[in-house]
Design a protein around this motif. Sequence first.
Motif, mmCIF file in Angstrom:
data_model
loop_
_atom_site.group_PDB
_atom_site.id
_atom_site.type_symbol
_atom_site.label_atom_id
_atom_site.label_comp_id
_atom_site.label_asym_id
_atom_site.label_seq_id
_atom_site.Cartn_x
_atom_site.Cartn_y
_atom_site.Cartn_z
ATOM 1 N N GLY A 36 0.826 -1.200 0.000
ATOM 2 C CA GLY A 36 0.000 0.000 0.000
ATOM 3 C C GLY A 36 0.859 1.247 0.000
ATOM 4 O O GLY A 36 2.064 1.203 0.254
ATOM 5 N N VAL A 70 -6.107 4.687 -7.980
ATOM 6 C CA VAL A 70 -6.200 3.350 -7.383
ATOM 7 C C VAL A 70 -6.781 2.330 -8.354
ATOM 8 O O VAL A 70 -6.526 1.133 -8.247
ATOM 9 N N THR A 71 -7.560 2.795 -9.343
ATOM 10 C CA THR A 71 -8.327 1.880 -10.196
ATOM 11 C C THR A 71 -7.543 1.347 -11.398
ATOM 12 O O THR A 71 -8.059 0.516 -12.147
ATOM 13 N N THR A 115 -1.573 -0.165 -10.625
ATOM 14 C CA THR A 115 -1.726 0.052 -9.184
ATOM 15 C C THR A 115 -2.309 -1.178 -8.514
ATOM 16 O O THR A 115 -1.876 -1.586 -7.423
ATOM 17 N N ARG A 116 -3.279 -1.807 -9.162
ATOM 18 C CA ARG A 116 -3.863 -3.035 -8.613
ATOM 19 C C ARG A 116 -2.835 -4.151 -8.529
ATOM 20 O O ARG A 116 -2.827 -4.951 -7.584
ATOM 21 N N TRP A 134 -0.399 -3.173 -5.496
ATOM 22 C CA TRP A 134 -0.983 -3.305 -4.155
ATOM 23 C C TRP A 134 -2.304 -4.072 -4.254
ATOM 24 O O TRP A 134 -3.384 -3.501 -4.072
ATOM 25 N N TRP A 147 -4.494 -4.025 -0.991
ATOM 26 C CA TRP A 147 -4.798 -2.658 -0.563
ATOM 27 C C TRP A 147 -5.794 -1.984 -1.498
ATOM 28 O O TRP A 147 -6.760 -1.363 -1.050
ATOM 29 N N THR A 148 -5.572 -2.096 -2.803
ATOM 30 C CA THR A 148 -6.467 -1.430 -3.753
ATOM 31 C C THR A 148 -7.872 -2.023 -3.716
ATOM 32 O O THR A 148 -8.863 -1.299 -3.824
ATOM 33 N N GLU A 183 -10.990 0.411 -2.900
ATOM 34 C CA GLU A 183 -12.109 0.571 -3.831
ATOM 35 C C GLU A 183 -13.427 0.176 -3.181
ATOM 36 O O GLU A 183 -14.464 0.822 -3.395
ATOM 37 N N ARG A 192 -8.579 7.627 -5.528
ATOM 38 C CA ARG A 192 -7.298 8.308 -5.686
ATOM 39 C C ARG A 192 -6.623 8.405 -4.322
ATOM 40 O O ARG A 192 -7.301 8.458 -3.283
#
Length: 240
Positions: free
Chosen positions: A79, A96-97, A101-102, A105, A108-109, A113, A119
């Motif tokens: 994260g 985050v989307t 990023t997924r 993390w 975490w993502t 979500e 964000r």
Amino acid sequence: MTLQEQELAAVFAELAGTAARDPLDTQNLLATLVEGGRRLFDAPGAIVQYAPNGSAVQTDGTDPGMRALAADAATWGEGPGHDVRTTGCALIDVDVTTQPTRARWPRWTARAETLGHARVTALPLPAKDGPAGALVLLSAPDGRLDEKALSLARSFADAAAHTLSLQREVSESRVLAGQLEHALSSRVVVEQAKGILAAQHAIPLDEAFAHLRRYARSHQRKVASVAQDIIEGRPIPMEP
């Protein structure tokens, strides 16, 4: 002074006040920090990770979901908070989307979500001996920080880090003072016991101390504990 700057000054005062009221309560200061971040930057959620000098990670968040995410992220070792806390490098306005990023993390993502955040901006909490923690601000898809807000956020994180460092120094000083006081008290007790033994058995002080130490070792006790027995009238047998 703008309204946001006035709010920033008020939150700084709250941080200082919290540290002064509870100089040993880091958790309370972390709670003030995340709530201040939420208020200042109109963030739906904020979390913090704090682990100065490699100590155990302390976390907090602005609501139960944020607190759970902060604690789980520290356990997962993933994260934005973890990355910023361990590298000292800020992460600004991360989506985050996105797939990268997924992948970076995954746990975490997914949780962020689920909680409705898209964000994230994470800022380091610096210390003299390196990065000590991270303040993480979460927001909706349109919740971007402009340059002025980002500058204020950096100032806020730096001020919070300084307050945390001062609190830590006060805490360490109190612990050291307590240890010194205990050591001095133990020394006084031992010196008194030496005098009693020397008088009772007509022996020199260094011989009395050698006997005291021998007895403590053979009975797997601390010298100060045996000395306290002697002072309180519980004699110990002389051993060869």
